[in-house]
Design a protein around this motif. Structure first.
Motif, PDB file in Angstrom:
ATOM      1  N   LEU A  98       3.847 -33.714  48.049  1.00 46.21           N
ATOM      2  CA  LEU A  98       3.230 -32.614  47.305  1.00 46.21           C
ATOM      3  C   LEU A  98       1.725 -32.516  47.547  1.00 46.21           C
ATOM      4  N   TYR A  99       1.225 -33.215  48.549  1.00 49.40           N
ATOM      5  CA  TYR A  99      -0.218 -33.295  48.793  1.00 49.40           C
ATOM      6  C   TYR A  99      -0.842 -31.913  49.002  1.00 49.40           C
ATOM      7  N   GLU A 100      -0.265 -31.105  49.860  1.00 47.83           N
ATOM      8  CA  GLU A 100      -0.830 -29.782  50.158  1.00 47.83           C
ATOM      9  C   GLU A 100      -0.889 -28.902  48.907  1.00 47.83           C
ATOM     10  N   GLN A 101       0.146 -28.951  48.098  1.00 43.14           N
ATOM     11  CA  GLN A 101       0.184 -28.116  46.906  1.00 43.14           C
ATOM     12  C   GLN A 101      -0.837 -28.592  45.860  1.00 43.14           C
ATOM     13  N   VAL A 102      -0.965 -29.900  45.704  1.00 40.15           N
ATOM     14  CA  VAL A 102      -1.898 -30.444  44.709  1.00 40.15           C
ATOM     15  C   VAL A 102      -3.339 -30.142  45.116  1.00 40.15           C
ATOM     16  N   VAL A 103      -3.650 -30.314  46.396  1.00 41.37           N
ATOM     17  CA  VAL A 103      -4.994 -29.990  46.874  1.00 41.37           C
ATOM     18  C   VAL A 103      -5.252 -28.490  46.743  1.00 41.37           C
ATOM     19  N   GLY A 104      -4.234 -27.692  46.995  1.00 38.11           N
ATOM     20  CA  GLY A 104      -4.380 -26.244  46.876  1.00 38.11           C
ATOM     21  C   GLY A 104      -4.648 -25.789  45.455  1.00 38.11           C
ATOM     22  N   ILE A 105      -3.944 -26.369  44.489  1.00 39.77           N
ATOM     23  CA  ILE A 105      -4.168 -25.951  43.095  1.00 39.77           C
ATOM     24  C   ILE A 105      -5.530 -26.434  42.596  1.00 39.77           C
ATOM     25  N   ARG A 106      -5.978 -27.585  43.081  1.00 39.54           N
ATOM     26  CA  ARG A 106      -7.323 -28.051  42.711  1.00 39.54           C
ATOM     27  C   ARG A 106      -8.375 -27.103  43.278  1.00 39.54           C
ATOM     28  N   PHE A 107      -8.186 -26.679  44.511  1.00 41.70           N
ATOM     29  CA  PHE A 107      -9.120 -25.743  45.132  1.00 41.70           C
ATOM     30  C   PHE A 107      -9.137 -24.409  44.391  1.00 41.70           C
ATOM     31  N   ARG A 108      -7.963 -23.918  43.996  1.00 45.31           N
ATOM     32  CA  ARG A 108      -7.918 -22.665  43.234  1.00 45.31           C
ATOM     33  C   ARG A 108      -8.607 -22.809  41.884  1.00 45.31           C
ATOM     34  N   ALA A 109      -8.462 -23.990  41.260  1.00 41.07           N
ATOM     35  CA  ALA A 109      -9.139 -24.228  39.982  1.00 41.07           C
ATOM     36  C   ALA A 109     -10.652 -24.258  40.160  1.00 41.07           C
ATOM     37  N   LEU A 110     -11.116 -24.896  41.238  1.00 40.89           N
ATOM     38  CA  LEU A 110     -12.561 -24.913  41.515  1.00 40.89           C
ATOM     39  C   LEU A 110     -13.085 -23.500  41.772  1.00 40.89           C
ATOM     40  N   CYS A 111     -12.331 -22.717  42.520  1.00 44.02           N
ATOM     41  CA  CYS A 111     -12.743 -21.339  42.792  1.00 44.02           C
ATOM     42  C   CYS A 111     -12.767 -20.504  41.514  1.00 44.02           C
ATOM     43  N   TYR A 112     -11.798 -20.718  40.642  1.00 46.86           N
ATOM     44  CA  TYR A 112     -11.762 -19.986  39.376  1.00 46.86           C
ATOM     45  C   TYR A 112     -12.988 -20.331  38.532  1.00 46.86           C
ATOM     46  N   LEU A 113     -13.302 -21.627  38.452  1.00 45.17           N
ATOM     47  CA  LEU A 113     -14.466 -22.026  37.661  1.00 45.17           C
ATOM     48  C   LEU A 113     -15.756 -21.464  38.242  1.00 45.17           C
ATOM     49  N   ALA A 114     -15.879 -21.488  39.562  1.00 44.71           N
ATOM     50  CA  ALA A 114     -17.116 -21.024  40.192  1.00 44.71           C
ATOM     51  C   ALA A 114     -17.235 -19.501  40.166  1.00 44.71           C
ATOM     52  N   ASP A 115     -16.162 -18.794  40.505  1.00 48.10           N
ATOM     53  CA  ASP A 115     -16.238 -17.337  40.640  1.00 48.10           C
ATOM     54  C   ASP A 115     -16.091 -16.597  39.318  1.00 48.10           C
ATOM     55  N   GLU A 116     -15.072 -16.936  38.558  1.00 47.69           N
ATOM     56  CA  GLU A 116     -14.768 -16.195  37.333  1.00 47.69           C
ATOM     57  C   GLU A 116     -15.624 -16.651  36.149  1.00 47.69           C
ATOM     58  N   CYS A 117     -15.790 -17.966  36.021  1.00 46.50           N
ATOM     59  CA  CYS A 117     -16.477 -18.505  34.840  1.00 46.50           C
ATOM     60  C   CYS A 117     -17.962 -18.756  35.074  1.00 46.50           C
ATOM     61  N   GLY A 118     -18.375 -18.846  36.334  1.00 49.75           N
ATOM     62  CA  GLY A 118     -19.784 -19.096  36.627  1.00 49.75           C
ATOM     63  C   GLY A 118     -20.219 -20.518  36.325  1.00 49.75           C
ATOM     64  N   VAL A 119     -19.297 -21.469  36.384  1.00 48.88           N
ATOM     65  CA  VAL A 119     -19.596 -22.873  36.081  1.00 48.88           C
ATOM     66  C   VAL A 119     -20.071 -23.564  37.352  1.00 48.88           C
ATOM     67  N   ASP A 120     -21.024 -24.489  37.208  1.00 47.04           N
ATOM     68  CA  ASP A 120     -21.471 -25.299  38.341  1.00 47.04           C
ATOM     69  C   ASP A 120     -20.404 -26.366  38.609  1.00 47.04           C
ATOM     70  N   VAL A 121     -19.785 -26.314  39.784  1.00 42.58           N
ATOM     71  CA  VAL A 121     -18.669 -27.201  40.088  1.00 42.58           C
ATOM     72  C   VAL A 121     -19.092 -28.449  40.867  1.00 42.58           C
TER      73      VAL A 121
END
Length: 125
Positions: A98-121
């Protein structure tokens, strides 16, 4: 010197003759997959699809994912005594199915925090 004034020796030009060949239809029984690749049933496919299709909609969920999914493989180690390295353990995370999927969801979470929420990641990297 004029190029057109020069005489070329007589040359033999090949003559191509096209003749029609009869088309023969041959029916051969084919195998859908080569012998080396056998079809596999992936038991983790539903879980992989669920992880890939999970949408990150809340900041709390995104922070949870970024906090608990490590950015680097936690199993990679170098065992040292003093200045000498006795042995090193390679990163084993890529053996995880499940490595690819877990890394992918972490990346999507980082992008959500940076783009949508404006949080410093940078704290999660």
């Amino acid at each position: 010197m004029n190029v057109f004034e020069q005489k070329l020796p007589q040359r033999i030009l090949p003559i191509w003759v096209w003749h029609r060949k009869e088309e023969i239809t041959v029916t051969v029984a084919t195998i859908s997959q080569p012998y080396s690749k056998k079809p596999r049933f992936d038991l983790l496919h539903p879980l992989k699809e669920w992880i890939e299709n999970t949408e990150i909609k809340s900041q709390k969920f995104a922070r949870f994912l970024c906090k608990y999914i490590p950015s680097q493989c936690p199993f990679e180690r170098e065992v040292k005594v003093g200045d000498r390295t006795l042995f090193s353990i390679p990163p084993l995370c890529k053996l995880n199915p499940l490595y690819e999927q877990v890394v992918g969801i972490r990346f999507r979470a980082l992008c959500y925090l940076a783009d949508e929420c404006g949080v410093d990641v940078t704290t999660y990297c």
